[in-house]
Design a protein around this motif. Structure first.
Motif, PDB file in Angstrom:
ATOM      1  N   PRO A   1     -14.099   5.943   3.420  1.00 30.78           N
ATOM      2  CA  PRO A   1     -14.160   6.772   2.206  1.00 30.78           C
ATOM      3  C   PRO A   1     -12.924   6.612   1.315  1.00 30.78           C
ATOM      4  CG  PRO A   1     -13.594   8.135   4.080  1.00 30.78           C
ATOM      5  CD  PRO A   1     -13.682   6.725   4.602  1.00 30.78           C
TER       6      PRO A   1
ATOM      7  N   ASN B   1     -13.547   7.861 -10.043  1.00 34.31           N
ATOM      8  CA  ASN B   1     -14.603   8.870 -10.043  1.00 34.31           C
ATOM      9  C   ASN B   1     -15.895   8.361 -10.718  1.00 34.31           C
ATOM     10  OD1 ASN B   1     -15.992  11.640 -10.208  1.00 34.31           O
ATOM     11  ND2 ASN B   1     -14.179  11.968  -8.960  1.00 34.31           N
ATOM     12  N   ARG B   2     -16.726   9.289 -11.185  1.00 36.10           N
ATOM     13  CA  ARG B   2     -18.113   8.899 -11.519  1.00 36.10           C
ATOM     14  C   ARG B   2     -18.365   8.610 -12.994  1.00 36.10           C
ATOM     15  NH1 ARG B   2     -17.853  12.226  -7.342  1.00 36.10           N
ATOM     16  NH2 ARG B   2     -19.113  11.724  -5.511  1.00 36.10           N
TER      17      ARG B   2
ATOM     18  N   LEU C   1     -19.531   5.099  -8.816  1.00 33.09           N
ATOM     19  CA  LEU C   1     -18.367   5.826  -8.276  1.00 33.09           C
ATOM     20  C   LEU C   1     -17.230   4.845  -8.001  1.00 33.09           C
ATOM     21  CD1 LEU C   1     -17.042   8.413  -6.962  1.00 33.09           C
ATOM     22  CD2 LEU C   1     -18.123   7.697  -4.823  1.00 33.09           C
TER      23      LEU C   1
ATOM     24  N   LEU D   1     -22.288  15.888  -9.092  1.00 38.34           N
ATOM     25  CA  LEU D   1     -20.836  15.880  -9.330  1.00 38.34           C
ATOM     26  C   LEU D   1     -20.440  15.216 -10.651  1.00 38.34           C
ATOM     27  CD1 LEU D   1     -19.611  15.240  -5.659  1.00 38.34           C
ATOM     28  CD2 LEU D   1     -19.584  17.400  -6.888  1.00 38.34           C
TER      29      LEU D   1
ATOM     30  N   ASP E   1     -14.300  19.519  -4.963  1.00 36.14           N
ATOM     31  CA  ASP E   1     -14.423  18.111  -5.375  1.00 36.14           C
ATOM     32  C   ASP E   1     -14.549  18.121  -6.895  1.00 36.14           C
ATOM     33  OD1 ASP E   1     -14.752  15.425  -5.516  1.00 36.14           O
ATOM     34  OD2 ASP E   1     -16.591  15.318  -4.311  1.00 36.14           O
TER      35      ASP E   1
ATOM     36  N   GLN F   1      -8.047  15.251  -9.626  1.00 32.47           N
ATOM     37  CA  GLN F   1      -9.212  15.525  -8.786  1.00 32.47           C
ATOM     38  C   GLN F   1      -8.701  16.055  -7.463  1.00 32.47           C
ATOM     39  OE1 GLN F   1     -12.382  14.734  -9.919  1.00 32.47           O
ATOM     40  NE2 GLN F   1     -13.599  15.199  -8.117  1.00 32.47           N
TER      41      GLN F   1
ATOM     42  N   TYR G   1      -9.955  16.872  -4.021  1.00 31.45           N
ATOM     43  CA  TYR G   1     -11.108  16.627  -3.153  1.00 31.45           C
ATOM     44  C   TYR G   1     -10.703  17.070  -1.747  1.00 31.45           C
ATOM     45  CZ  TYR G   1     -14.306  13.934  -0.205  1.00 31.45           C
ATOM     46  OH  TYR G   1     -15.211  13.565   0.768  1.00 31.45           O
TER      47      TYR G   1
ATOM     48  N   PHE H   1     -16.771  15.175   2.753  1.00 27.30           N
ATOM     49  CA  PHE H   1     -17.754  14.276   3.370  1.00 27.30           C
ATOM     50  C   PHE H   1     -17.251  13.652   4.672  1.00 27.30           C
ATOM     51  CE2 PHE H   1     -18.737  14.121  -1.275  1.00 27.30           C
ATOM     52  CZ  PHE H   1     -19.937  14.821  -1.199  1.00 27.30           C
TER      53      PHE H   1
HETATM   54  C1  BGC Z   1     -14.679  11.955  -5.042  1.00 22.13           C
HETATM   55  C2  BGC Z   1     -15.660  12.386  -3.987  1.00 22.13           C
HETATM   56  C3  BGC Z   1     -15.943  11.195  -3.117  1.00 22.13           C
HETATM   57  C4  BGC Z   1     -14.664  10.669  -2.549  1.00 22.13           C
HETATM   58  C5  BGC Z   1     -14.924   9.392  -1.808  1.00 22.13           C
HETATM   59  C6  BGC Z   1     -13.439  11.482  -4.391  1.00 22.13           C
HETATM   60  O1  BGC Z   1     -12.549  11.040  -5.341  1.00 22.13           O
HETATM   61  O2  BGC Z   1     -14.415  12.983  -5.957  1.00 22.13           O
HETATM   62  O3  BGC Z   1     -16.834  12.915  -4.521  1.00 22.13           O
HETATM   63  O4  BGC Z   1     -16.834  11.510  -2.110  1.00 22.13           O
HETATM   64  O5  BGC Z   1     -13.742  10.399  -3.545  1.00 22.13           O
HETATM   65  O6  BGC Z   1     -14.297   9.344  -0.642  1.00 22.13           O
END
Ligand code: BGC
Length: 376
Positions: A96, A107-108, A132, A237, A275, A312, A314, A318
């Motif tokens: 991750p 980010n997204r 992402l 998100l 997050d 951010q 986070y 996850f």
């Molecule tokens: C994001 C999360 C994502 C994570 C990945 C973060 O920067 O905001 O949504 O799951 O990165 O590990």
């Protein structure tokens, strides 16, 4: 006579004590260790040490920060970031983004598309229908060229991203300088240039746990975010475009970190955990305090300074204990660590009201972030 020999003994003890110290005057250094290969490319871990014994390790793969060793209040060293025991760990599919450099766009980006100068660009989507952290093979999964800079306290990493890579326009050259200072700061200077207009948003994705392995989660860390506003998101998100005050309604109260607050205090009120992108309360364009993080038992304290408009937070939502090749075989459970990613706001290329993230030919993207470690 007795007194005289006693004095000689004391003098001898002092002489012995001071001699080795003169030979090992602590200074900055960079060491290198080979940790394997990806295809034919050698993967190297570089470790910068400062005179007070702080150490930061970085890979040419993904520009990954693999270790940050800092002292606790009793003077014991501890590694305050999550990571792996081997390269195989970094390469696992579900990694991750531990410690990596994120780009071309952190980010997204909604539905993996945006329109620039009348042209629609389609990006690689890797998070449901969204893009992402730069796509399927972002800056976190490429090999950076690493150069040691004079003074043995900085490493310069360079990556040339090709026009069309992951769907982004323009050849982009990204340069990141990691420096360790004598004030126990990890300073990250980012720069990028392009030959076609393109979105650029670079960040570092370290997962911090200041207990250095003692606590399985960060729920008892105390966080302060210098931010009165945040960007609310939809279920995937993606920011909904509105900027909300952290105290706007009772519903957003869990988002208020303007005063230092235990992360575990209100986390259950936020579906899935934190997050989100917070909008920093900034005075100007320079390096300003964005966040502080404190772990009381170890006494470790981290301050984050940045030139960026957002951060951010986070909370490792996850993480589920399934990663392999982790440091010491540790199970990284949900909330085992947290990320504080300094950045421009997610999905800015599709939100004209957010600060601009489009880099044009002739301009230089710059961003500096400092993670400063101390104890209290
Ligand atoms: C994001 C999360 C994502 C994570 C990945 C973060 O920067 O905001 O949504 O799951 O990165 O590990």
């Amino acid at each position: 006579m007795k007194k005289f020999s006693y004095l000689i003994l004391i003098a001898a003890v002092f002489a012995c004590k001071s001699k080795p110290a003169a030979n090992v005057t602590p200074s900055f250094s960079v060491s290198e260790a080979s940790i394997g290969k990806i295809d034919t490319s050698a993967i190297t871990e570089y470790t910068i040490s400062n005179p007070s014994g702080m150490k930061v390790s970085i890979l040419n793969y993904g520009g990954t920060v693999t270790k940050i060793i800092t002292k606790d209040k009793a003077g014991n060293d501890g590694d305050v970031v999550l990571g792996y025991d081997s390269l195989a760990g970094c390469l696992q599919k579900s990694n991750p983004y531990f410690g990596v450099l994120v780009g071309r766009y952190a980010n997204r980006i909604a539905k993996g598309k945006f329109t620039l100068d009348g042209k629609e660009y389609k990006l690689a989507t890797n998070n449901g229908q969204n893009a992402l952290h730069g796509g399927l093979k972002g800056f976190d999964k490429v090999i950076w060229k690493v150069e040691k800079l004079a003074g043995d306290s900085s490493l310069q990493l360079t990556y040339k991203s090709k026009d069309g890579e992951e769907g982004y326009p323009g050849n982009v050259t990204a340069t990141v300088v990691y420096s360790l200072t004598s004030a126990n700061e990890l300073k990250i200077d980012y720069k990028a240039i392009t030959d076609k207009a393109t979105p650029v948003n670079l960040t570092s994705h370290c997962y911090f746990n200041l207990s250095a392995g003692a606590d399985s989660t960060i729920l008892n860390h105390i966080l302060m975010l210098k931010a009165s506003w945040f960007t609310p998101v939809d279920t995937s998100l993606i920011p909904i475009g509105r900027i909300a005050n952290v105290n706007e309604t009772p519903k957003t109260l869990p988002m208020d970190f303007t005063e230092p607050k235990l992360i575990g205090k209100d986390i259950d009120e936020v579906k899935g955990g934190y997050d989100h992108n917070w909008v920093l309360d900034r005075k100007g364009k320079g390096l300003e305090l964005a966040a502080t993080l404190y772990h009381a038992t170890s006494g470790r304290y981290m301050e984050v300074y940045t030139t960026e408009p957002g951060i951010q937070f986070y909370s490792g939502n996850f993480l589920d204990g399934t990663l392999t090749n982790t440091k010491g075989g540790k199970k990284y459970v949900q909330h085992a660590a947290l990320c504080l990613e300094t950045q421009h706001f997610p999905d800015s290329p599709n939100e004209p009201s957010f600060p601009n993230t489009i880099l044009k030919p002739g301009e230089t993207y710059t961003h500096t972030t400092v993670y400063k470690f101390s104890v209290k």
